[in-house]
Each structure stands twice: as C-alpha cells, then as structure tokens.
Design an enzyme around this catalytic site. Sequence first.
Site, PDB file in Angstrom:
ATOM      1  N   LYS A  35       0.308   8.740  27.574  1.00 50.85           N
ATOM      2  CA  LYS A  35      -0.502   9.802  26.964  1.00 50.85           C
ATOM      3  C   LYS A  35      -0.979  10.797  28.006  1.00 50.85           C
ATOM      4  O   LYS A  35      -0.883  12.003  27.824  1.00 50.85           O
ATOM      5  CB  LYS A  35      -1.719   9.195  26.243  1.00 50.85           C
ATOM      6  CG  LYS A  35      -1.369   8.361  25.033  1.00 50.85           C
ATOM      7  CD  LYS A  35      -2.608   7.857  24.326  1.00 50.85           C
ATOM      8  CE  LYS A  35      -3.444   6.937  25.192  1.00 50.85           C
ATOM      9  NZ  LYS A  35      -2.759   5.703  25.609  1.00 50.85           N
ATOM     10  N   THR A  36      -1.525  10.256  29.088  1.00 51.85           N
ATOM     11  CA  THR A  36      -2.049  11.146  30.116  1.00 51.85           C
ATOM     12  C   THR A  36      -0.897  11.938  30.741  1.00 51.85           C
ATOM     13  O   THR A  36      -1.015  13.126  31.030  1.00 51.85           O
ATOM     14  CB  THR A  36      -2.821  10.333  31.166  1.00 51.85           C
ATOM     15  OG1 THR A  36      -3.866   9.625  30.499  1.00 51.85           O
ATOM     16  CG2 THR A  36      -3.437  11.228  32.213  1.00 51.85           C
ATOM     17  N   ASP A 220      -8.051  14.418  26.844  1.00 57.57           N
ATOM     18  CA  ASP A 220      -7.565  13.046  27.085  1.00 57.57           C
ATOM     19  C   ASP A 220      -8.630  12.065  26.581  1.00 57.57           C
ATOM     20  O   ASP A 220      -9.812  12.423  26.497  1.00 57.57           O
ATOM     21  CB  ASP A 220      -7.341  12.845  28.596  1.00 57.57           C
ATOM     22  CG  ASP A 220      -6.457  11.619  28.886  1.00 57.57           C
ATOM     23  OD1 ASP A 220      -6.017  10.954  27.938  1.00 57.57           O
ATOM     24  OD2 ASP A 220      -6.220  11.338  30.075  1.00 57.57           O
ATOM     25  N   GLU A 221      -8.251  10.845  26.259  1.00 61.36           N
ATOM     26  CA  GLU A 221      -9.198   9.815  25.805  1.00 61.36           C
ATOM     27  C   GLU A 221     -10.045  10.322  24.634  1.00 61.36           C
ATOM     28  O   GLU A 221     -11.265  10.141  24.601  1.00 61.36           O
ATOM     29  CB  GLU A 221     -10.126   9.380  26.954  1.00 61.36           C
ATOM     30  CG  GLU A 221      -9.418   8.950  28.232  1.00 61.36           C
ATOM     31  CD  GLU A 221      -8.905   7.526  28.198  1.00 61.36           C
ATOM     32  OE1 GLU A 221      -9.026   6.883  27.142  1.00 61.36           O
ATOM     33  OE2 GLU A 221      -8.369   7.073  29.221  1.00 61.36           O
ATOM     34  N   GLN A 251      -8.630   1.731  22.137  1.00 62.33           N
ATOM     35  CA  GLN A 251      -9.356   1.791  23.406  1.00 62.33           C
ATOM     36  C   GLN A 251     -10.686   2.512  23.262  1.00 62.33           C
ATOM     37  O   GLN A 251     -11.248   3.006  24.241  1.00 62.33           O
ATOM     38  CB  GLN A 251      -8.504   2.480  24.473  1.00 62.33           C
ATOM     39  CG  GLN A 251      -7.296   1.654  24.873  1.00 62.33           C
ATOM     40  CD  GLN A 251      -6.535   2.288  26.031  1.00 62.33           C
ATOM     41  OE1 GLN A 251      -6.999   2.266  27.159  1.00 62.33           O
ATOM     42  NE2 GLN A 251      -5.389   2.845  25.746  1.00 62.33           N
ATOM     43  N   ARG A 606      -4.731  -2.706  32.014  1.00 58.37           N
ATOM     44  CA  ARG A 606      -4.773  -2.014  33.321  1.00 58.37           C
ATOM     45  C   ARG A 606      -3.737  -2.625  34.258  1.00 58.37           C
ATOM     46  O   ARG A 606      -3.363  -2.046  35.260  1.00 58.37           O
ATOM     47  CB  ARG A 606      -6.155  -2.130  33.990  1.00 58.37           C
ATOM     48  CG  ARG A 606      -7.336  -1.474  33.311  1.00 58.37           C
ATOM     49  CD  ARG A 606      -7.087  -0.099  32.848  1.00 58.37           C
ATOM     50  NE  ARG A 606      -6.636  -0.103  31.460  1.00 58.37           N
ATOM     51  CZ  ARG A 606      -6.001   0.933  30.893  1.00 58.37           C
ATOM     52  NH1 ARG A 606      -5.756   2.025  31.561  1.00 58.37           N
ATOM     53  NH2 ARG A 606      -5.608   0.876  29.632  1.00 58.37           N
TER      54      ARG A 606
HETATM   55  P1  ATP Z   1      -3.980   4.668  29.002  1.00 64.60           P
HETATM   56  O1  ATP Z   1      -4.006   4.399  27.539  1.00 64.60           O
HETATM   57  O2  ATP Z   1      -4.295   3.460  29.790  1.00 64.60           O
HETATM   58  O3  ATP Z   1      -4.772   5.873  29.386  1.00 64.60           O
HETATM   59  P2  ATP Z   1      -1.626   6.314  29.044  1.00 64.60           P
HETATM   60  O4  ATP Z   1      -1.054   6.225  27.674  1.00 64.60           O
HETATM   61  O5  ATP Z   1      -2.407   7.514  29.367  1.00 64.60           O
HETATM   62  O6  ATP Z   1      -2.442   4.986  29.359  1.00 64.60           O
HETATM   63  P3  ATP Z   1      -0.147   6.926  31.426  1.00 64.60           P
HETATM   64  O7  ATP Z   1      -1.214   6.577  32.386  1.00 64.60           O
HETATM   65  O8  ATP Z   1       0.130   8.360  31.173  1.00 64.60           O
HETATM   66  O9  ATP Z   1      -0.414   6.157  30.042  1.00 64.60           O
HETATM   67  O10 ATP Z   1       1.212   6.226  31.814  1.00 64.60           O
HETATM   68  C1  ATP Z   1       1.254   4.855  32.192  1.00 64.60           C
HETATM   69  C2  ATP Z   1       2.226   4.655  33.326  1.00 64.60           C
HETATM   70  O11 ATP Z   1       3.563   4.829  32.868  1.00 64.60           O
HETATM   71  C3  ATP Z   1       2.052   5.656  34.444  1.00 64.60           C
HETATM   72  O12 ATP Z   1       2.325   5.019  35.662  1.00 64.60           O
HETATM   73  C4  ATP Z   1       3.100   6.700  34.138  1.00 64.60           C
HETATM   74  O13 ATP Z   1       3.481   7.397  35.292  1.00 64.60           O
HETATM   75  C5  ATP Z   1       4.230   5.857  33.588  1.00 64.60           C
HETATM   76  N1  ATP Z   1       5.099   6.574  32.635  1.00 64.60           N
HETATM   77  C6  ATP Z   1       4.734   7.153  31.494  1.00 64.60           C
HETATM   78  N2  ATP Z   1       5.797   7.699  30.858  1.00 64.60           N
HETATM   79  C7  ATP Z   1       6.884   7.448  31.616  1.00 64.60           C
HETATM   80  C8  ATP Z   1       8.287   7.742  31.511  1.00 64.60           C
HETATM   81  N3  ATP Z   1       8.771   8.412  30.483  1.00 64.60           N
HETATM   82  N4  ATP Z   1       9.078   7.305  32.494  1.00 64.60           N
HETATM   83  C9  ATP Z   1       8.588   6.610  33.541  1.00 64.60           C
HETATM   84  N5  ATP Z   1       7.296   6.305  33.698  1.00 64.60           N
HETATM   85  C10 ATP Z   1       6.432   6.717  32.752  1.00 64.60           C
HETATM   86 MG    MG Z   2      -4.391   7.761  29.960  1.00 68.24          MG
END
Ligand code: ATP
Ligand code: MG
Length: 720
Positions: A35-36, A220-221, A251, A606
């Site tokens: 997402k981020t 975000d969040e 979350q 995490r």
């Molecule tokens: P959270 O819910 O904990 O905030 P999130 O959904 O925001 O998580 P991110 O932090 O954006 O998730 O991504 C999680 C991990 O996966 C990061 O290390 C990110 O770089 C990696 N990642 C996300 N998408 C891809 C992709 N398409 N290919 C490779 N790595 C990815």
């Molecule tokens: Mg995130």
Amino acid sequence: MDVSPILDPLNEAQRDAVSASVGNTLVLAGAGSGKTRVLVHRIAWLLTVEEATPWSVLAVTFTNKAAKEMRGRIEELLGQPIGGMWVGTFHGLAHRLLRAHWKEAGLPQSFQILDSDDQFRMIKRILKSLDLDDAKWPPRQVQWFINGKKDEGLRAQHLDDGGDPYQHQMIRIYTEYQAACERGGMVDFAELLLRAHELWRDRADILQHYQARFRHVLVDEFQDTNAIQYAWLRLLTRGQDNLFVVGDDDQSIYGWRGAQVENIRNFEQNCSNSRMFKLEQNYRSTGNILNAANALIGNNPSRLGKQLWTADGEGDPINLYSAFNEVDEARFVIERIRQFISDGNSRSESAILYRTSAQSRIFEEALVQSAIPYRVYGGLRFFERAEIRDAMAYLRLLNNPDDDAAFERAVNMPPRGIGPKTVDAVRAHARDFNVSLWVATAELLKGGAMPRRAANSLQGFLDLVEELRIDTAALDLPEKVEQVLAASRLPEHFEKSRDGKGQDRKENLEELVNATRQFGYEAHADEEMDELSSFLSHAALEAGEAQGDPFEDCVQLMTLHSAKGLEFPLVFLVGVEEGLFPHSMSADDPERLEEERRLCYVGVTRAMQTLYMSHAESRRLHGQENYPRPSRFLREIPSSLMREIRSGPQVTQPLYSKPARAYTDESVGFSLGQRVIHPKFGEGVVLNAEGQGRSARVQVNFETEGSKWLVVAYANLSPC
Ligand code: ATP
Ligand code: MG
C-alpha cells in the site's frame, strides 16, 4: 516520458491502482501488500504522467519519519527534488497551516505547541485554581475528556451537560483550560487539528486557495483517521474527487483515540465516483508468518475480509518462548539478537515490540549490559526527559514570556528560593487579572507588596530571562542554547543530582546543543518562523520518533502502536500474556478485544523472515508479582505453524542474579519457572533458588499459600 521506473517494480493490481485516472480512490489491502509503495508510486505517476507539480500534492503519512522516507523515495524514482510538496502527519500539516495563517486562526504569531505532558500540568494547575480535588477529578481523565471532545470537533460552548453534575464540571474545566491556553498562546495537539479545521470551515477564501492548490490529496494508514482529521480532508477535497487513500481495516488500532474505521468501510458511500482496488499479494513475510497472521485475524468477526498470499516459501516456523519471568525473557531475546548480529546481520534489522512502553526498561538494561546499541521509539523520548524540558522551558520563555507552562517549569529550576507560596501568589494575581504568569510577576513586583526575599528572587528570574533574550538575540541557535544552559546553571544543578543519573542528565543537556546543530533550519525554512520557534515546534511535534543518531546501527525497540507501517527481518513480540496483551482493560469488551487482536496482527505482520513470540510465567508489573496465563492470541495461531523453544538448563539462571543467589541447576534439582507440587501447600511455581547441596533452598509461589522459601532437602517437592 518513461514510466517504466514507476510501473515496473509493481504487480498488476498495484499498477492498476497507481495508474488509475484521477478520482476518489481507495486501496484496501492487508499488511505488507504494498500500500505504501503504491502511494509513493502514485505520487511519482501524478508528477510525470498527470503533469502535476509537487506544489499541488498533499500527502499524509503516519509519522514524520515516514514522511521523510516517502519524500526520499519519490525523489529517487524521479531523479529530482520535489520541494514544495506537502508531506507530513496530520498534526504536522495542521501546524504548518496555522503558522501560515496564525492571524486568521486567531493565534498570536509566536504561538507555542503544548505537548501532552505540558497539557497535563496545565490541567493540574486549572484544577487547583478551581479548587477541585485531584483525586476526584483525575487530571488524566480531564485531559482525555478535553482531547476527546476536540477530536470530535467540539468546543466547550458546544457541550450541554444535560443536568449531569459531572459533565457540568468537566465542561467548566474545559472552558477554563481553553481560556488559559488562549492567554498564553498555547496550542495542544488536538487543538492543532481542531483549529486547522475551523480555519478552513470559517474562511472560505483560505479554503478555496488550498482547494485550488492541492489537486491531489493522498493518505496512508487511512483506517486510523479520526473524526476531525476526516472532516478536514473532506473540506479540502469537497467537490474535487481527488482523494487517494490506502489502508487496512484489520490494522485499525487507534479506536481508543477516536479513530473511525468506518471512514474506510464507508468510503464508497461517502465519496462520489469512487473506485476500490484490492491488493492480495504480500511481499514482506514468509508463508508461515502470513498464515499465522491470517489465522489470528480470522477470529475477529467484523471485517471487510481479505485474503493474503505470498509467492515466498514457508520459511521458519514461528518461535514461541515461555520464559519463567520477565528477566529471563529479556535475556533470551538479547541472546538471540546477539546471535543474529554475529551471523553478520545489522542490528537495525531486529526489533523488539511490546504492548506498553513500561516494558522497554528491562530490555534496555539487558542491552546496555551487553553493550548492544539500541534505540527506543515512542518510549521516554529525548525531548521528554526532565532536564531537557527544563532547558526547553527557558528557550520557550525567550520566545514567548507569556508561555505559562514554561514559566512554571523554569521559575524555580534550578532552585532559587522561589517557594510554592510565592508562586501561588503569582498564580492568583494572573487569574484575578487574566494575565500571564510573567505579566503577573512584573505587576506584583511593581506593586511592591511582596516580601523582600521573594521579590528579590522573582526579580532575579525575570532579569535572567530578559538579559538572556537581549544577549542571545543575534546568536545562532546552538550558541543560543549553549548560553542559555550556562546562564541558567542547569548543568551544574543536574550534575549534583543524587539519583545517580547526574552525569547522564548533564550529557543529555549537551546533547541538546547537538540536536540544535543537527536540526537543519534550512530544511524547515519554509515554515515561516524564526529559527528558535521552528526548533521548538519541531521538538514538540517530532519528539520521540527517533533518538540519538539516526544513522547509527541500532536494535529497534518500540510499542506495537509505533511499529505500524514498518518491517524488520527479525521481530520479537514480547509479553504475549493475558492481562498485558490483550491488555487487562480491553479483555472484557468485545470491541476493544478486537482492537487488541488487530494490534497483534500488526505486530506479527512486521516480521519479514523470523518471528519470536514470548510470554513469561511470572512478571513483576507495577511493583507486584503476577502469574499471567499465555495470551489467547497464541492459541489462535495454529500450533502447526509454531515451534516451542523450551528454556534449557542454560536458561535457568536469572540475568541479574546477585552472587549469593547464583546456583546451578543440579544443586537444586529444579529449574526456575518449573511447576512443582508440595504435599501440604499444593501446586506452585519455582521462582528463585539459592545455596547448594543440603542447604539449597528454593522459593516457590504456591497457588493457594503464596510464596515460600523451602529447603530442598526437606521440602519433599516433586515436579508436576
Ligand atoms: P503495511 O500494511 O504494514 O503498512 P504496506 O501494505 O504498506 O504494509 P509496503 O510497506 O508498501 O506494504 O510493502 C511491504 C514490502 O513489500 C516492502 O518491503 C515493499 O518494498 C515490498 N513490495 C511491495 N510491493 C512489491 C512488489 N510489487 N515487488 C517487490 N516488492 C514489493
Ligand atoms: Mg504501509
């Protein structure tokens, strides 16, 4: 235009979200699904494909640290700086807005931020001035009430007591508190948001300016926005269809602070022409970690429901450690971290996560003993330490003599013979004439009615601050702080302190000078403030997101709440016990229990490669020995995903045992934490042991009889 750096590192679902046409958009997805990453790439996409200028983008992140990272990642993607973009937390952005429009917001130009500790003291003062008993009107409860109302967008005059005397009194305190804030030009955290909202609500011209400017608003969040934050976003994006939010209902962990998960659940109803994207592939964690997280959160009945999968392998099972007490737990964790580091990993790849900040101390001590550098996020923060606050109080008075909270703090620190009676007289005058403490002091001194000694001391204090203001006016910030420290004599005072922390405290004060050096005024120069005000706001707003040198490689310690959005290869989730996690205050309330479970889900997710979960069989908490049961959350994770680590013989010695208490396992025949049975006292747990051979003794906590020391040779104890 080459969009491949923006789209290539994404999967198809992420790409769809990033490249969607401009419009209200919700990306709803579980932890670690990117997402981020989508948010960051979306901004880069807007800047390149939609030809948005950095100036037209506002992005809300969860921490200042996240804001900094986001900026860095966008600049990396684009290969150019993106100055002018507003990226920050709700509080940070509201603050920026109020600095730019202080007049229209009804604030003095030098308004000061009241952090939660200052707010607490201010409330205590108000209670005293209203002759209300602290015991009957606990200041924390009042603080909670006021902030809660502000978070709902309510001022005291909007509230109706409905004939309820309790409400009546609370509203009265709120009114008085707000009056005191206005007098001193103080703005608490909740007020930042409320006032920023009122500014836009009441000043159509200003709102229109920002609506025209911010063509793109990203959050975000999103699941953790509260009512006032949401209302603020709605004003900004009204009629524009330009809100892009990402979040995860699983979350949502700030319900207790008014966050409204409905904002995400109702996004589609509330926002016209909205689209939703779901991401289902997790890139962060191994299969086992993910399955554990999925199983755990599956116990929450009210969910939007999402499936997460990973292309990664299963990885290691989740390690479960049952410690015999909290000291053993810390010892175990530190031992594993030591191993991890000696295997060639960096310290910052490991994190210790806990439910309540008080749990950090024992880990800190163990880390100090092992000489492993660490950093605590969201614990006792650098800017929250008493000595730092004292020094900051002087700086704040230089900035704004009407800052009552700073006045109270500095007036007799270090002690200069200004007793409580004198300060009371000043407070009474301030109240009677509705002036600040500083003005009240000056007026009282002019009136000449004060006893000589008190008058001399007070005059000395006013002169000291006045002279400092004049003498340091032309100095840059670090020199200013050095001079303030020298003139206030705070370092000498703390050096003499008898709590054994004198040297530490003095060094912390020196560190404050370093902090001002590293502050980097230029980076904050667009905030339309002088350097000192800018630093003071920075200290109040950013306190505690990091301590010490951010570049030093440190083990990361933080509460589960502060861990949101982050990821670490090695994670320890500690204190997973009934009463602690889920917290005792939440266990009986189904909604709060669900929130605790979401918090556990946040913790588990995490971890990238290795996750340890631990609980202690006995734990000293608030000065009392407790024997908590392992948390229900542990049972909710299928045992097939878990590997239990038993405390072997090497584990049975307390980490900080006094030499007299040292013993060997064989000499006693029982290990600490072991359950035993006694013919008369029944079942119990071995807590402690000392001596050897025939004089070996153990301390056993019996379920019905309490704790007893017994000589092993005579006690007739057997394992059970
Ligand atoms: P959270 O819910 O904990 O905030 P999130 O959904 O925001 O998580 P991110 O932090 O954006 O998730 O991504 C999680 C991990 O996966 C990061 O290390 C990110 O770089 C990696 N990642 C996300 N998408 C891809 C992709 N398409 N290919 C490779 N790595 C990815
Ligand atoms: Mg995130």
